[in-house]
Design an enzyme around this catalytic site. Structure first.
Site, short mmCIF file in Angstrom:
data_model
loop_
_atom_site.label_atom_id
_atom_site.label_comp_id
_atom_site.label_asym_id
_atom_site.label_seq_id
_atom_site.Cartn_x
_atom_site.Cartn_y
_atom_site.Cartn_z
N SER A 1 0.84 -1.19 0.00
CA SER A 1 0.00 0.00 0.00
C SER A 1 0.88 1.25 0.00
O SER A 1 1.70 1.42 -0.90
CB SER A 1 -0.95 -0.04 1.21
N GLU B 1 -1.69 -2.63 -8.15
CA GLU B 1 -2.92 -2.97 -7.44
C GLU B 1 -3.52 -1.69 -6.87
O GLU B 1 -2.86 -0.66 -6.83
CB GLU B 1 -2.64 -3.99 -6.33
N HIS C 1 -4.54 -5.52 -1.59
CA HIS C 1 -5.29 -5.42 -0.34
C HIS C 1 -6.23 -6.61 -0.18
O HIS C 1 -7.46 -6.49 -0.21
CB HIS C 1 -6.06 -4.11 -0.29
#
Length: 312
Positions: free
Chosen positions: A112, A211, A282
């Protein structure tokens, strides 16, 4: 630039815990993550500011930077695990002592917002880092067995070649073909945020992995368009799309593309193979991706294979 492999982890090693971005919403998850590591036979050292709060940050920039530097300066610490992502890592990039990191290569793990650290450290030092599970998120409870096996095997064993995603994971080929290159990427928002800065890596002939979470299709489209306009989708030798979690339109009454349609259009800008639906991002069921290690992407087989070790 020479690739720098961090030493592998061994039972009994000391793992440093840092929060370079946001604080944990539930502080008890820090204790759960620490207990998980200690039950596996590792020792832990928690950074001074991990439990601090300064707005949406885990302490001030100075606090978080000092913790980060302290873990790399401490000769007893063999790996640095991030508690969570959120926001804040890019604020540290211009102040990190990259010489300190280059002199003390260690396993660094997170995803992230931690994407910014991965890409900057690779660009400035050539050290391999790990886009993988975080202590206060994935390790603070029942860690997914698939993710757990893939992670610990990667950071404890210097295998020269290994398949980290095979045809059984159900990835879909958006472009066919076979290519190889260095694994570079992470969270799409963070990859875009680093463009045009001194911390942007050379994406030419890379296997670009991306992502995202919580972004509507038009926002994903905008970020992928920026990568396309910057020539990065064309320069990469292949693209692996991971999980785009909660990336549907927020208002179904308004006209919109789906995120899958957006990804397919982006794939058309690539000259190499493109796989969608690789298990990273995630989602608790994730593969760990070593940033900077050479890999082979095979769209026909639906697989991703490492071509060299990630640790020494």
């Amino acid at each position: 630039m020479e690739t720098v492999l961090p030493p592998r982890l061994r039972r009994g090693d000391l793992i440093g815990i840092v929060a370079p971005a946001s604080p944990l919403e539930d502080p008890s998850r820090l204790d759960l993550g620490v207990r998980y590591l200690e039950q596996l036979g590792y020792r832990t050292l928690t950074g001074d500011s991990v439990s601090h709060r300064a707005g949406y940050l885990a302490g001030t920039d100075d606090d978080r930077l000092n913790d980060f530097h302290a873990m790399f300066r401490n000769k007893n610490v063999k790996a640095v695990f991030c508690v969570r992502g959120g926001y804040g890592s890019p604020r540290l990039l211009s102040r990190i002592d990259y010489r300190l990191i280059a002199r003390n290569p260690k396993i660094l793990v997170g995803y992230s917002d931690i994407t910014a650290l991965h890409l900057a450290i690779w660009t400035k030092t050539g050290m391999v880092t790990f886009h993988g599970p975080m202590l206060g998120v994935d390790m603070a409870g029942e860690m997914d067995p698939f993710a757990e096996e893939r992670f610990w095997r990667l950071v404890t064993s210097p295998e020269r070649r290994r398949t980290i995603a095979d045809g059984g994971i159900g990835a879909i080929a958006l472009n066919h073909g076979l290519s190889s290159g260095r694994l570079l990427g992470g969270n799409l928002s963070l990859v875009v945020s680093i463009l045009g800065t001194p911390f942007q890596p050379e994406f030419r002939r890379a296997i670009l992995f991306l992502e995202e979470i919580g972004e509507e299709p038009y926002r994903v489209d905008r970020m992928l368009t920026q990568l396309r306009n910057a020539g990065i989708l064309r320069k990469a030798s292949g693209i692996g799309f991971g999980m785009f979690s909660d990336c549907g339109p927020k208002d179904p009454s308004k006209p919109s593309f789906t995120v899958d349609q957006v990804l397919r259009e982006a794939a058309s800008a690539s000259h190499g193979p493109v796989l969608s639906g690789l298990p990273f991002g995630h989602d608790h069921r994730m593969i760990t991706l070593p940033v900077g290690v050479r890999a082979r992407l095979d769209a026909e087989a639906g697989s991703l294979e490492l071509l060299g070790p990630a640790v020494e």
